[in-house]
Design an enzyme around this catalytic site. Structure first.
Site, PDB file in Angstrom:
ATOM      1  N   GLU A  61      45.116  30.463  43.415  1.00  0.00           N
ATOM      2  CA  GLU A  61      46.385  31.386  43.611  1.00  0.00           C
ATOM      3  C   GLU A  61      47.681  31.015  43.721  1.00  0.00           C
ATOM      4  O   GLU A  61      48.019  31.020  44.847  1.00  0.00           O
ATOM      5  CB  GLU A  61      45.679  32.329  44.695  1.00  0.00           C
ATOM      6  CG  GLU A  61      44.486  32.916  44.748  1.00  0.00           C
ATOM      7  CD  GLU A  61      44.036  33.979  45.904  1.00  0.00           C
ATOM      8  OE1 GLU A  61      44.658  34.066  46.879  1.00  0.00           O
ATOM      9  OE2 GLU A  61      42.924  34.446  45.614  1.00  0.00           O
ATOM     10  N   GLU A 107      36.351  34.332  42.750  1.00  0.00           N
ATOM     11  CA  GLU A 107      36.244  35.124  44.185  1.00  0.00           C
ATOM     12  C   GLU A 107      36.315  36.530  43.979  1.00  0.00           C
ATOM     13  O   GLU A 107      37.214  37.136  43.001  1.00  0.00           O
ATOM     14  CB  GLU A 107      37.576  34.755  44.979  1.00  0.00           C
ATOM     15  CG  GLU A 107      37.736  33.385  45.565  1.00  0.00           C
ATOM     16  CD  GLU A 107      39.129  33.363  46.617  1.00  0.00           C
ATOM     17  OE1 GLU A 107      39.712  34.443  46.853  1.00  0.00           O
ATOM     18  OE2 GLU A 107      39.503  32.216  46.581  1.00  0.00           O
TER      19      GLU A 107
HETATM   20  O1  IFM Z   1      40.585  34.226  52.237  1.00  0.00           O
HETATM   21  C1  IFM Z   1      41.331  34.342  51.064  1.00  0.00           C
HETATM   22  C2  IFM Z   1      41.248  33.120  50.200  1.00  0.00           C
HETATM   23  O2  IFM Z   1      41.703  32.036  50.744  1.00  0.00           O
HETATM   24  C3  IFM Z   1      42.151  33.171  48.927  1.00  0.00           C
HETATM   25  N1  IFM Z   1      41.814  34.591  48.117  1.00  0.00           N
HETATM   26  C4  IFM Z   1      41.543  35.811  49.029  1.00  0.00           C
HETATM   27  C5  IFM Z   1      40.918  35.319  50.142  1.00  0.00           C
HETATM   28  C6  IFM Z   1      40.714  36.948  51.163  1.00  0.00           C
HETATM   29  O3  IFM Z   1      42.000  37.239  51.342  1.00  0.00           O
END
Ligand code: IFM
Length: 448
Positions: free
Chosen positions: A166, A355
């Site tokens: 990210e 994710e």
């Molecule tokens: O916890 C975070 C992660 O570190 C990065 N993506 C989003 C998740 C939830 O906010």
């Protein structure tokens, strides 16, 4: 009509990140990271929480791997903490740090779980921040060295990599809005940082290709399907702008080797950034990924607005929708729309959901087990959309759930729980939630 099945080699995994779970911040020669400093700065994190102990995964990783084995997942996405490998960011690598990740990778493989390693999930060595952090171009070179060191240490066994997690959060949340470490509010710097991150990604890809190791490399971008609030031309225009800001600014350099012209002119006119040196774009264009990692949580609905400086957009909260504890809308269709869009506009790349998951209250307990039916329903509906995407011919290879265990949720500290397994932060005991039991059955029933 018969429901389509997941392909045989489709991977269901879980996902975590070093600072969020490891703890042991002073052990094994680890240096400080920007998150140590930020979390210890009063007022930055809910309840003054820090990652000092977190889930103590540094010591308890055998237990966490045993849970994953019992769960039946085939993959685990984890990140390496740069300050464990280079406590000062550069110089000589720190053997105890490398040993830790070597033990972790060996234990995963021994349990039949394939590691996917992210090199940068936000824990920049503080020593580099003191030299300007990601705003300093030298950090790009230090990152390439760090990447090379980790590739050479783990690359005989790790076959899936993410360079960055990210990058928009590092660049914009950390340097434009100041809500993440290092807590800076400077839009020009933020845009410059985004360019340095793209360059760092490209240099890591180059280092990997030059190492001669086999394996596949990607980057994890948090992307959003963006919908205009109405069919008015100004709302459609705002939605396209938001797409440039959140998605294309990162997707285009990674997938097409160039920044989107519309956003480049906006940033140049308003911020005088980014400074791009000769040769940078060639490097970026030459760094092909083997797969695109997508972190999907929610959609954005956008209308036009004149009140937001030179960003002519405003988000609209959907009425009557379902929301998670983060205040994020539950919108599984958005996952499918996003996958279709990337498939269509970026030449049908191989993709992984690196994710997807949700924080819920987790306060209903029966027979000693957290009854997180809302999480079960969330995961089931998103997996269904993943399956639908595959049946349409979209090259989706895996789905990693955020997260294996409850953990340090950045500015929210420990107040938001995303885990399949509950962590008691007093005893550090892990326990099965209903969603973990459900996932185990799901994996068995779907032969995953
Ligand atoms: O916890 C975070 C992660 O570190 C990065 N993506 C989003 C998740 C939830 O906010």
């Amino acid at each position: 009509m018969e429901r389509s099945v997941f392909p045989k080699d489709f991977i269901i995994g879980t996902s975590t990140a070093s600072y969020q779970i490891e703890g042991a911040v002073l052990e094994g020669g680890r240096g400080a990271s920007i998150w140590d400093v930020f979390s210890h700065t009063p007022g930055m994190i809910h309840n003054g929480d820090t990652g000092d102990i977190a889930c103590d995964h540094y010591h308890r990783y055998p237990e966490d791997i045993a849970l994953m084995k019992e769960l039946g997942v085939r993959g685990y996405r984890m990140s390496v903490a740069w300050p464990r490998i280079f406590p000062k960011g550069s110089g000589r690598s720190n053997m105890p740090g490398l040993d830790f990740y070597n033990r972790l990778v060996d234990a995963l493989l021994e349990a039949g779980i394939e590691p996917m390693v992210t090199l940068y999930h936000w824990d920049l060595p503080q020593a580099l921040q003191e030299k300007g952090g990601w705003g300093n171009r030298d950090t790009v070179l230090y990152f390439a060295d760090y990447a090379d060191t980790v590739f050479r240490s783990l690359g005989d066994r790790v076959k899936k990599w993410n360079t960055l997690n990210e990058p928009i959060c590092t660049a914009f949340t950390g340097h434009w809005f100041g809500r993440h470490a290092p807590g800076i509010k400077d839009a020009s710097l933020a845009v410059q940082v985004s360019h340095h991150l793209m360059l760092a990604h490209a240099m890591a890809v180059e280092a990997f290709r030059q190492s001669g190791l086999d394996g596949r490399l990607g980057i994890a971008l948090n992307l959003y399907p963006i919908y205009p609030a109405s069919q008015l031309p100004e709302d459609k225009k705002a939605a396209w702008f938001a797409d440039g800001f959140y998605n294309r600014w990162f997707l285009d350099p990674v997938m097409k080797g160039a920044y989107p012209e519309d956003m480049l002119s906006v940033y140049r006119e308003n911020l005088n950034a980014p400074v791009i040196r000769d040769g940078d774009m060639e490097k970026i264009a030459g760094s092909h990924v083997d797969f695109l990692g997508i972190n999907y949580y929610f959609r954005k609905i956008v209308k036009s607005s004149e009140s937001n400086d030179f960003l002519p957009m405003e988000e609209v909260r959907p009425e009557g929708a379902e929301f998670t504890e983060m205040g994020w809308e539950v919108y599984p269709q958005g996952l499918l729309d996003l996958l279709r869009r990337v498939h269509r506009d970026y030449d049908g790349p191989c993709m992984m959901i690196t994710e997807n998951g949700a924080a819920f209250k987790d306060n209903i307990i029966r027979d000693g087990i957290i009854q997180d039916d809302d999480r079960v329903s969330y995961l089931e509906r998103h997996l269904e959309k993943a399956r639908e995407a595959i049946s349409e011919g979209i090259k989706l290879e895996g789905y990693y759930i955020w997260s294996l265990i409850d953990n340090f949720e950045w500015g929210h500290g420990y107040s938001k729980r995303f885990g399949l397994f509950h962590v008691d932060y007093n005893t550090l005991e892990r326990s099965w939630k209903k969603s973990a039991r459900w996932l185990k059955r799901y994996i068995e029933e779907n032969n995953l």
